[in-house]
Design a protein around this motif. Structure first.
Motif, short mmCIF file in Angstrom:
data_model
loop_
_atom_site.label_atom_id
_atom_site.label_comp_id
_atom_site.label_asym_id
_atom_site.label_seq_id
_atom_site.Cartn_x
_atom_site.Cartn_y
_atom_site.Cartn_z
N VAL A 516 45.96 39.69 42.77
CA VAL A 516 44.69 40.66 43.43
C VAL A 516 44.94 41.66 44.23
CG1 VAL A 516 42.83 40.25 44.31
CG2 VAL A 516 43.75 38.90 43.71
N ASP A 517 46.19 41.57 45.31
CA ASP A 517 46.81 43.02 45.99
C ASP A 517 46.78 43.83 44.88
OD1 ASP A 517 45.81 41.71 48.36
OD2 ASP A 517 47.68 41.48 49.05
N ALA A 518 48.11 43.64 43.93
CA ALA A 518 48.40 44.42 43.45
C ALA A 518 47.33 44.93 41.63
CB ALA A 518 49.09 43.95 42.10
N VAL A 519 46.56 44.50 41.82
CA VAL A 519 45.51 45.15 41.34
C VAL A 519 44.38 45.88 41.97
CG1 VAL A 519 43.30 43.97 39.88
CG2 VAL A 519 44.51 42.96 39.32
N LEU A 520 43.94 45.19 43.09
CA LEU A 520 43.34 46.25 44.42
C LEU A 520 43.51 47.95 44.31
CD1 LEU A 520 41.80 43.59 46.20
CD2 LEU A 520 40.29 44.89 44.39
N THR A 521 44.67 47.38 44.38
CA THR A 521 45.76 48.35 44.56
C THR A 521 45.78 49.51 43.38
OG1 THR A 521 47.39 47.50 45.77
CG2 THR A 521 48.09 49.77 44.86
N ARG A 522 46.13 49.54 42.40
CA ARG A 522 45.47 50.41 41.24
C ARG A 522 44.67 49.90 40.60
NH1 ARG A 522 49.62 50.81 37.56
NH2 ARG A 522 48.24 52.26 36.77
N ILE A 576 36.03 46.97 38.82
CA ILE A 576 36.09 45.65 39.29
C ILE A 576 35.19 45.14 37.95
CG2 ILE A 576 35.45 44.12 40.54
CD1 ILE A 576 36.70 45.74 42.65
N ARG A 577 34.19 45.64 37.35
CA ARG A 577 33.48 45.11 37.06
C ARG A 577 33.76 45.66 35.14
NH1 ARG A 577 29.16 46.84 40.24
NH2 ARG A 577 28.49 48.53 39.27
N GLY A 578 34.34 46.08 35.20
CA GLY A 578 34.17 46.26 33.80
C GLY A 578 35.97 45.83 33.74
N LEU A 579 36.37 45.41 34.02
CA LEU A 579 37.79 44.70 34.03
C LEU A 579 36.81 42.73 33.86
CD1 LEU A 579 40.29 45.64 36.56
CD2 LEU A 579 40.33 45.20 33.65
N ARG A 580 36.06 42.56 35.06
CA ARG A 580 35.49 41.02 34.51
C ARG A 580 34.29 40.87 33.24
NH1 ARG A 580 35.42 37.17 37.89
NH2 ARG A 580 33.06 35.13 37.57
N THR A 581 33.80 41.67 33.38
CA THR A 581 33.45 41.65 32.09
C THR A 581 34.32 41.48 30.84
OG1 THR A 581 31.19 43.53 32.49
CG2 THR A 581 32.28 43.15 30.34
N ALA A 582 35.21 42.18 30.59
CA ALA A 582 36.26 42.53 29.94
C ALA A 582 36.96 40.42 29.21
CB ALA A 582 37.55 43.69 29.80
N GLY A 583 36.84 40.18 30.39
CA GLY A 583 37.41 38.63 30.79
C GLY A 583 38.64 39.27 32.12
N ALA A 584 38.69 39.57 33.17
CA ALA A 584 39.85 39.75 33.82
C ALA A 584 39.12 38.38 34.75
CB ALA A 584 40.15 40.77 34.67
N PRO A 585 40.06 37.22 35.50
CA PRO A 585 38.89 36.48 36.43
C PRO A 585 38.99 37.39 37.46
CG PRO A 585 41.54 35.69 36.17
CD PRO A 585 41.10 37.34 35.20
N LEU A 586 38.16 38.50 38.01
CA LEU A 586 38.18 39.00 38.99
C LEU A 586 36.80 39.63 40.04
CD1 LEU A 586 39.99 40.35 41.77
CD2 LEU A 586 39.45 42.79 39.66
#
Length: 715
Positions: A516-522, A576-586
């Motif tokens: 999660v840290d890596a994703v938030l950083t990007r 973040i919402r876009g990634l979640r909509t596409a299936g990322a568990p975030l």
């Protein structure tokens, strides 16, 4: 015949006049006149509650008409089912409009409701009983703004209650939402593009079958058109492996194993057997014959007969048997308005049921029922036998024990499933890894079915090798499409979960926090944001579980423009919402920021300082005490520590926190649940976490060692 009908006539004696009007009873129940009458009733209502009462009266009037026409044999059973479904369509559409108008009152929301209602099951097939649940799926317009989308779950709950809450005239309909994408664990409502992606990538074969009886009832015309397209594309795709049909029938057999003989829906030779024969024939032949893409069971039997796809004797016996079982089910339910599929156990009740159905006696009824069920089961076994015979992988499945169903759903859904089954037959260590994951982490299986690469790592044992969850995230470049980035994140999440299922000494929470840290950083880079991202809660302590949200505080330590900070925060959340909509568990949760939901998304140092000095509550101090810098300026964390952990809490604050702990236990866990809740019950995980938190607040000089629960206990 029916306490339900008697109660309606008791409340509305004037409706009894329908029994004296043969012309009215002969006239079919049509949607347009009923909708017009409903609108007239609503226009005269004086409140939202009065509107719902008017809708209940509208349903009662329709039910009386249908029940009378049914009781004296004016309408055939399919006409009765269709009329009940038409009435439900009208009521649901009117309730949707009324609920939205009430919900949006005083809010800056569009006039048109953004949620389309889809009916599944008997409602979708226009085959409702008097006491059927309505299986619904809520679909959100793709163009709905984030502000509107935020309101959708609350509106959906209001709409559900409009249908389900009991008033003076009873309920409208019991609502079942379990057929929605991802089932009970999925969002209450999803955008149409998300649903399209779900049925393309994640839906199981039984969900493809369920789509046959589905239709959009009320909402946006474009969504209604697209739903039909998804239904046809998913259910009637040109090629379908035998494994898919086998997995559907395996599920049918598991349901049958859990049923009792008197269950005329689920047990052998029941309603489900007849429906499965028709629907599987539709799946097999529908791609080439458009006529077979309908939803009503009996009419589709007629099409199968027309195209000579089943023996004529099968058509006759399945049609007669299905009709008889549905009529029996109908009479069992209407007697007391109960959703039951079981014949009464009491002999007197059975005799009464036989009398109402027109049989000469109980023996006549039971003989006919037994013959009907044996014929249905005969055709189920003969027509679907090629798919239900012994599978080459059955011997492997037997070794999975109670986890066999999950294992079958996982492996059979994979491309080239036969190769996986063959490998598991030959390799005991691979079989053991699959068995452990199916046993200890079944929640991962819907995702693993779509992750061949991770499944192959389980097969080879590569899954057990240490890896850096952040490394694949660092390789995501700015040009990569959102679905591909989401897949990379999902693979990392899956790999961590699968590795933990095989070895519980693996630090799941820590690895998940690294990911999660890596994703938030990007994402912070992509949003061109300058604020610091501070992790709170389980992310802050690196103690995440498989379903943990990311509790965040966005803190701007240096000089900046407040409006620009808010825009950067909105960009981050949109990513973040876009990634979640596409299936990322975030999922990000910013509710622990100053002022909660009403506060700014990005908090300035000065704003945090003012809030801490004037309005910071003890529980907020406790929540902010467990924090960790994800990315940004170390000075931001130093500021937070100075404001929250400079002085020990006072005795009054200590008492306030203990009072809140008691309230949480009392309000969030009922007395019957308390001993079963591992988190909130007495002696549960929260007791340990709170003890650690209170140590932090009472001994701030030790704070650096107490952020993580294990470290705190060790100290």
């Amino acid at each position: 015949s029916s306490q339900l009908i008697a109660a309606i006539l008791e409340q509305n004696p004037e409706l009894g006049s329908l029994a004296l009007d043969p012309e009215e009873l002969l006239r079919p129940l049509e949607a347009a006149p009923m909708r017009a009458e409903g609108k007239r009733l609503i226009e005269g209502s004086t409140s939202y509650r009065h509107t719902l009462d008017r809708l209940r009266f509208l349903k009662q009037k329709a039910v009386i008409k249908i029940a009378l026409a049914d009781a004296i044999g004016l309408w055939s059973p399919p006409q009765v089912w269709r009329a009940l479904s038409t009435a439900a369509d009208v009521i649901i559409a009117l309730a949707r409009e009324a609920s939205w108008n009430e919900y949006r009152h005083g809010k800056d929301l569009p006039e048109e409701c953004p949620v389309t209602i889809v009916g599944m099951g008997k409602l979708g097939g226009e085959e409702l009983n008097f006491s059927s649940d309505v299986d619904l799926i809520y679909v959100v317009d793709d163009e709905a703004s984030p502000e509107v989308e935020k309101h959708v779950p609350r509106f959906c709950e209001k709409f559900r209650r409009a249908l389900s809450d009991r008033m003076f005239r009873g309920t409208l309909y019991r609502v079942d939402l379990r057929l929605r994408p991802f089932g009970a664990s999925g969002p209450v409502a999803s955008k149409m593009k998300t649903i399209e992606a779900y049925y393309e990538k994640f839906a199981e074969p039984w969900e493809h079958l369920a789509l046959i009886r589905s239709r959009a009832i009320a909402g946006d015309p474009d969504v209604i058109f697209r739903w039909r397209a998804v239904r046809d594309k998913t259910t009637f795709k040109p090629s379908r492996g035998e494994w898919a049909i086998s997995s559907i029938l395996d599920m049918r057999e598991r349901l049958e194993d859990r049923s009792i003989q008197d269950d005329i829906k689920r047990a052998a030779g029941g309603i489900r057997d007849a429906e499965f024969v028709v629907q599987i024939m539709q799946m097999l032949h529908g791609p080439k014959i458009d006529e077979l893409r309908g939803a009503e069971t009996l009419s589709m039997l007629g099409v199968l007969s027309k195209h000579e796809l089943l023996p004529e004797k099968a058509i006759t016996e399945l049609g007669e048997g299905y009709t008889l079982l549905r009529v029996i089910e109908h009479h069992c339910q209407i007697a007391a308005d109960q959703q039951t599929h079981e014949i009464p156990k009491d002999i007197e009740d059975r005799e009464e049921l036989a009398r109402r159905l027109g049989f000469s006696g109980l023996n006549d009824f039971e003989t006919r029922l037994s013959l009907c069920r044996s014929r249905i089961r005969h055709w189920y076994a003969n027509l679907l036998g090629p798919f239900t015979g012994s599978h080459s992988h059955q011997e492997v499945l037997d070794k999975f024990g109670p986890a066999a169903g999950d294992a079958d759903a996982w492996i059979s859904a994979l491309p080239d499933a036969d190769a996986f089954w063959s490998s598991l037959t030959e390799n005991e260590s691979s079989l053991d890894r699959f068995r452990q994951i199916a046993t200890y982490a079944p929640a991962l299986i819907p995702w693993l079915k779509q992750a061949v690469a991770i499944t192959e790592q389980v097969m080879t044992g590569e899954i057990n090798e240490p890896f850096d969850p952040a490394e694949p995230i660092k390789r995501i470049d700015a040009t990569q499409r959102v679905p591909e980035a989401a897949m990379t994140i999902r693979r990392g999440w899956l790999r961590i979960g699968a590795r933990w299922a095989l070895d519980q000494s693996v630090p799941y929470g820590s690895l998940q926090a690294q990911l999660v840290d890596a994703v938030l950083t990007r994402l912070r880079e992509q949003a061109k944001a300058s604020f610091s991202i501070i992790a709170l809660g389980s992310l802050g302590a690196c103690e995440m579980t498989v379903s943990s949200d990311a509790d965040l505080l966005l803190l701007q330590h240096g000089e900046s423009d407040a409006m620009e900070d808010e825009e950067e925060a909105r960009r981050l959340l949109a990513l973040i919402r876009g990634l979640r909509t596409a299936g990322a568990p975030l999922e990000a949760d910013l509710r622990l920021r100053p002022e909660g939901r009403t506060g700014r998304l990005a908090t300035s140092a000065e704003g945090l300082r003012r809030y801490a000095q004037t309005r910071l509550q003890p529980w907020e101090k406790m929540a902010l005490s467990r924090h960790r810098l994800v990315v940004g300026a170390p000075a931001a964390v130093a500021l937070l520590r100075d404001l929250v952990l400079t002085e020990p809490i006072t005795q009054e604050e200590f008492k306030s926190l203990l009072t809140m702990k008691t309230r949480i236990e009392d309000e969030r866990v009922g007395p019957l649940e308390a001993q079963r809740s591992l988190k909130l019950g007495p002696g549960g995980m929260d007791d340990i976490v709170w003890l650690n938190h209170l140590n932090v607040l009472c001994s701030p000089h030790l704070r650096r060692d107490l952020m993580n629960t294990d470290n705190g206990l060790e100290l």
